[in-house]
Design a protein around this motif. Structure first.
Motif, PDB file in Angstrom:
ATOM      1  N   ALA A   1      -6.511   1.867  -1.898  1.00 54.97           N
ATOM      2  CA  ALA A   1      -7.713   1.381  -2.577  1.00 54.97           C
ATOM      3  C   ALA A   1      -8.811   2.453  -2.554  1.00 54.97           C
ATOM      4  O   ALA A   1      -9.490   2.688  -3.563  1.00 54.97           O
ATOM      5  CB  ALA A   1      -8.205   0.090  -1.935  1.00 54.97           C
ATOM      6  N   ALA A   2      -8.961   3.120  -1.400  1.00 58.82           N
ATOM      7  CA  ALA A   2      -9.983   4.171  -1.283  1.00 58.82           C
ATOM      8  C   ALA A   2      -9.668   5.344  -2.206  1.00 58.82           C
ATOM      9  O   ALA A   2     -10.560   5.878  -2.888  1.00 58.82           O
ATOM     10  CB  ALA A   2     -10.070   4.639   0.168  1.00 58.82           C
ATOM     11  N   ILE A   3      -8.407   5.733  -2.272  1.00 57.27           N
ATOM     12  CA  ILE A   3      -7.983   6.839  -3.138  1.00 57.27           C
ATOM     13  C   ILE A   3      -8.344   6.547  -4.593  1.00 57.27           C
ATOM     14  O   ILE A   3      -8.760   7.431  -5.342  1.00 57.27           O
ATOM     15  CB  ILE A   3      -6.460   7.074  -3.008  1.00 57.27           C
ATOM     16  CG1 ILE A   3      -6.118   7.684  -1.639  1.00 57.27           C
ATOM     17  CG2 ILE A   3      -5.933   7.973  -4.131  1.00 57.27           C
ATOM     18  CD1 ILE A   3      -4.631   7.689  -1.328  1.00 57.27           C
ATOM     19  N   ASN A   4      -8.192   5.278  -4.978  1.00 60.90           N
ATOM     20  CA  ASN A   4      -8.389   4.894  -6.375  1.00 60.90           C
ATOM     21  C   ASN A   4      -9.779   4.328  -6.670  1.00 60.90           C
ATOM     22  O   ASN A   4     -10.054   3.936  -7.810  1.00 60.90           O
ATOM     23  CB  ASN A   4      -7.324   3.873  -6.782  1.00 60.90           C
ATOM     24  CG  ASN A   4      -5.956   4.503  -6.963  1.00 60.90           C
ATOM     25  OD1 ASN A   4      -5.701   5.146  -7.983  1.00 60.90           O
ATOM     26  ND2 ASN A   4      -5.084   4.363  -5.969  1.00 60.90           N
TER      27      ASN A   4
ATOM     28  N   ASP B   1       3.373   6.378  -9.260  1.00 63.76           N
ATOM     29  CA  ASP B   1       2.529   5.996 -10.390  1.00 63.76           C
ATOM     30  C   ASP B   1       2.741   4.517 -10.693  1.00 63.76           C
ATOM     31  O   ASP B   1       3.856   4.077 -10.911  1.00 63.76           O
ATOM     32  CB  ASP B   1       2.903   6.836 -11.614  1.00 63.76           C
ATOM     33  CG  ASP B   1       1.945   6.591 -12.768  1.00 63.76           C
ATOM     34  OD1 ASP B   1       2.084   5.551 -13.425  1.00 63.76           O
ATOM     35  OD2 ASP B   1       1.072   7.438 -12.988  1.00 63.76           O
ATOM     36  N   PHE B   2       1.636   3.746 -10.680  1.00 61.53           N
ATOM     37  CA  PHE B   2       1.705   2.306 -10.951  1.00 61.53           C
ATOM     38  C   PHE B   2       0.588   1.965 -11.921  1.00 61.53           C
ATOM     39  O   PHE B   2      -0.589   2.062 -11.567  1.00 61.53           O
ATOM     40  CB  PHE B   2       1.559   1.507  -9.647  1.00 61.53           C
ATOM     41  CG  PHE B   2       1.765   0.029  -9.810  1.00 61.53           C
ATOM     42  CD1 PHE B   2       3.028  -0.536  -9.724  1.00 61.53           C
ATOM     43  CD2 PHE B   2       0.693  -0.819 -10.045  1.00 61.53           C
ATOM     44  CE1 PHE B   2       3.229  -1.899  -9.877  1.00 61.53           C
ATOM     45  CE2 PHE B   2       0.867  -2.187 -10.195  1.00 61.53           C
ATOM     46  CZ  PHE B   2       2.143  -2.726 -10.110  1.00 61.53           C
ATOM     47  N   CYS B   3       0.945   1.631 -13.139  1.00 63.92           N
ATOM     48  CA  CYS B   3      -0.051   1.372 -14.201  1.00 63.92           C
ATOM     49  C   CYS B   3      -1.004   2.551 -14.371  1.00 63.92           C
ATOM     50  O   CYS B   3      -2.174   2.384 -14.720  1.00 63.92           O
ATOM     51  CB  CYS B   3      -0.842   0.100 -13.910  1.00 63.92           C
ATOM     52  SG  CYS B   3       0.127  -1.416 -13.966  1.00 63.92           S
ATOM     53  N   GLY B   4      -0.521   3.762 -14.078  1.00 66.22           N
ATOM     54  CA  GLY B   4      -1.364   4.947 -14.227  1.00 66.22           C
ATOM     55  C   GLY B   4      -2.177   5.300 -12.995  1.00 66.22           C
ATOM     56  O   GLY B   4      -2.932   6.280 -13.023  1.00 66.22           O
ATOM     57  N   TYR B   5      -2.029   4.536 -11.908  1.00 64.28           N
ATOM     58  CA  TYR B   5      -2.771   4.805 -10.669  1.00 64.28           C
ATOM     59  C   TYR B   5      -1.815   5.327  -9.607  1.00 64.28           C
ATOM     60  O   TYR B   5      -0.695   4.833  -9.466  1.00 64.28           O
ATOM     61  CB  TYR B   5      -3.491   3.535 -10.197  1.00 64.28           C
ATOM     62  CG  TYR B   5      -4.392   2.991 -11.272  1.00 64.28           C
ATOM     63  CD1 TYR B   5      -5.607   3.606 -11.561  1.00 64.28           C
ATOM     64  CD2 TYR B   5      -3.998   1.906 -12.056  1.00 64.28           C
ATOM     65  CE1 TYR B   5      -6.414   3.146 -12.592  1.00 64.28           C
ATOM     66  CE2 TYR B   5      -4.797   1.442 -13.089  1.00 64.28           C
ATOM     67  CZ  TYR B   5      -6.006   2.066 -13.348  1.00 64.28           C
ATOM     68  OH  TYR B   5      -6.787   1.615 -14.393  1.00 64.28           O
ATOM     69  N   LYS B   6      -2.272   6.330  -8.854  1.00 60.50           N
ATOM     70  CA  LYS B   6      -1.418   6.944  -7.843  1.00 60.50           C
ATOM     71  C   LYS B   6      -1.417   6.073  -6.580  1.00 60.50           C
ATOM     72  O   LYS B   6      -2.477   5.819  -5.994  1.00 60.50           O
ATOM     73  CB  LYS B   6      -1.907   8.355  -7.502  1.00 60.50           C
ATOM     74  CG  LYS B   6      -1.788   9.330  -8.670  1.00 60.50           C
ATOM     75  CD  LYS B   6      -0.335   9.509  -9.100  1.00 60.50           C
ATOM     76  CE  LYS B   6      -0.211  10.473 -10.273  1.00 60.50           C
ATOM     77  NZ  LYS B   6       1.150  10.452 -10.847  1.00 60.50           N
TER      78      LYS B   6
ATOM     79  N   LYS C   1      -8.860  -2.065 -11.262  1.00 63.58           N
ATOM     80  CA  LYS C   1      -9.210  -0.892 -12.069  1.00 63.58           C
ATOM     81  C   LYS C   1      -9.131  -1.176 -13.565  1.00 63.58           C
ATOM     82  O   LYS C   1      -9.977  -0.708 -14.344  1.00 63.58           O
ATOM     83  CB  LYS C   1      -8.307   0.290 -11.704  1.00 63.58           C
ATOM     84  CG  LYS C   1      -8.476   0.786 -10.284  1.00 63.58           C
ATOM     85  CD  LYS C   1      -9.866   1.322  -9.985  1.00 63.58           C
ATOM     86  CE  LYS C   1     -10.156   2.624 -10.679  1.00 63.58           C
ATOM     87  NZ  LYS C   1     -11.491   3.163 -10.322  1.00 63.58           N
ATOM     88  N   GLU C   2      -8.113  -1.941 -13.988  1.00 60.70           N
ATOM     89  CA  GLU C   2      -7.986  -2.256 -15.409  1.00 60.70           C
ATOM     90  C   GLU C   2      -9.138  -3.151 -15.880  1.00 60.70           C
ATOM     91  O   GLU C   2      -9.650  -2.981 -16.986  1.00 60.70           O
ATOM     92  CB  GLU C   2      -6.637  -2.926 -15.681  1.00 60.70           C
ATOM     93  CG  GLU C   2      -5.456  -1.975 -15.603  1.00 60.70           C
ATOM     94  CD  GLU C   2      -5.491  -0.888 -16.671  1.00 60.70           C
ATOM     95  OE1 GLU C   2      -5.591  -1.231 -17.856  1.00 60.70           O
ATOM     96  OE2 GLU C   2      -5.448   0.304 -16.298  1.00 60.70           O
ATOM     97  N   LEU C   3      -9.541  -4.096 -15.043  1.00 60.47           N
ATOM     98  CA  LEU C   3     -10.683  -4.946 -15.399  1.00 60.47           C
ATOM     99  C   LEU C   3     -11.975  -4.129 -15.424  1.00 60.47           C
ATOM    100  O   LEU C   3     -12.807  -4.293 -16.324  1.00 60.47           O
ATOM    101  CB  LEU C   3     -10.800  -6.112 -14.408  1.00 60.47           C
ATOM    102  CG  LEU C   3      -9.712  -7.182 -14.513  1.00 60.47           C
ATOM    103  CD1 LEU C   3      -9.849  -8.193 -13.387  1.00 60.47           C
ATOM    104  CD2 LEU C   3      -9.767  -7.895 -15.866  1.00 60.47           C
TER     105      LEU C   3
ATOM    106  N   GLY D   1      -0.690  -2.519  -1.973  1.00 58.39           N
ATOM    107  CA  GLY D   1      -1.947  -2.780  -2.670  1.00 58.39           C
ATOM    108  C   GLY D   1      -1.891  -2.461  -4.155  1.00 58.39           C
ATOM    109  O   GLY D   1      -2.896  -2.596  -4.860  1.00 58.39           O
ATOM    110  N   ALA D   2      -0.721  -2.076  -4.658  1.00 55.07           N
ATOM    111  CA  ALA D   2      -0.606  -1.605  -6.047  1.00 55.07           C
ATOM    112  C   ALA D   2      -1.099  -2.633  -7.063  1.00 55.07           C
ATOM    113  O   ALA D   2      -1.857  -2.288  -7.981  1.00 55.07           O
ATOM    114  CB  ALA D   2       0.850  -1.221  -6.347  1.00 55.07           C
ATOM    115  N   LEU D   3      -0.674  -3.892  -6.908  1.00 56.41           N
ATOM    116  CA  LEU D   3      -1.080  -4.932  -7.868  1.00 56.41           C
ATOM    117  C   LEU D   3      -2.586  -5.128  -7.859  1.00 56.41           C
ATOM    118  O   LEU D   3      -3.228  -5.148  -8.914  1.00 56.41           O
ATOM    119  CB  LEU D   3      -0.398  -6.258  -7.512  1.00 56.41           C
ATOM    120  CG  LEU D   3       0.867  -6.655  -8.253  1.00 56.41           C
ATOM    121  CD1 LEU D   3       1.445  -7.929  -7.640  1.00 56.41           C
ATOM    122  CD2 LEU D   3       0.609  -6.863  -9.734  1.00 56.41           C
ATOM    123  N   ALA D   4      -3.148  -5.299  -6.670  1.00 58.11           N
ATOM    124  CA  ALA D   4      -4.595  -5.536  -6.553  1.00 58.11           C
ATOM    125  C   ALA D   4      -5.391  -4.375  -7.141  1.00 58.11           C
ATOM    126  O   ALA D   4      -6.385  -4.576  -7.850  1.00 58.11           O
ATOM    127  CB  ALA D   4      -4.965  -5.754  -5.082  1.00 58.11           C
TER     128      ALA D   4
END
Length: 200
Positions: free
Chosen positions: A81-84, A1-6, A53-55, A45-48
């Motif tokens: 990136a595809a997952i999210n 979990d990174f900023c709420g994204y898997k 997603k937050e923007l 790719g967590a930061l990107a």
């Protein structure tokens, strides 16, 4: 979990740290509609992904690019990136060598562990995380020197560079950017000097 994204991780990349989530939110806080954002040394790719997603959640559209020297890391980052559902452009590049565009925001969490220190790290880090993503050279600052030398051609005027740094490195990293408008050292949630923010 990174900023709420898997985020999927394996032996190709570092496991993102909680402090790095703070850097994602710093970038989101300064981003404006239509900005170009670069995540250098993207790894998983967590930061990107978190920035995109937050923007998006906030109704701000930005072009997000993620770069890494490792094709294996980029394969995993594309999967994440595809997952999210994050529309990110990926570039295989040794630091800034193949980066042609200018960006309003650049974030970077480069390798920053001094070579001799790596063997003293926890087993789960030194034995299972890729050495290329850990080893910052003799004093841990090799990649910051490269950024300081090259980033001028890739950061738009008024642009912001945010870097994560290792323990005790912040002052020296900030000193590398003598040509910038200002350099700011920012503490993390554990009250450690963890980020250097540069404005060109």
């Amino acid at each position: 979990d990174f900023c709420g994204y898997k985020i999927k991780v394996d032996e190709r990349v570092l496991i993102p740290r909680p402090e790095t989530e703070e850097m994602a939110m710093m970038a989101v806080a300064v981003a404006e509609e239509g900005n170009n954002v670069l995540d250098l040394c993207t790894g998983s790719g967590a930061l990107a992904i978190a920035i995109y997603k937050e923007l998006e959640k906030d109704g701000r559209k930005a072009e997000v690019t993620a770069a890494d020297i490792s094709p294996d890391a980029l394969d995993l980052a594309r999967t994440n990136a595809a997952i999210n559902g994050a529309e990110i452009r990926f570039v295989e590049s040794d630091m800034l060598t193949k980066i042609r565009e200018r960006y309003n925001i650049i974030v970077c969490n480069p390798p920053y562990i001094p070579t001799k220190t790596i063997e003293t790290l926890q087993t789960e880090v030194k034995d299972f995380e890729p050495r290329i993503a850990l080893d910052g050279g003799e004093d841990g600052l090799d990649y910051y020197r490269i950024i300081a030398d090259k980033v001028n051609k890739n950061l738009a005027r008024g642009g912001v560079l945010i870097m994560e740094v290792g323990d005790g490195e912040a002052e020296e990293v900030a000193q590398l950017f003598k040509y910038c408008d200002y350099a700011m050292i920012i503490k993390d949630q554990y009250d450690k000097d963890r980020f250097v923010k540069i404005v060109i």
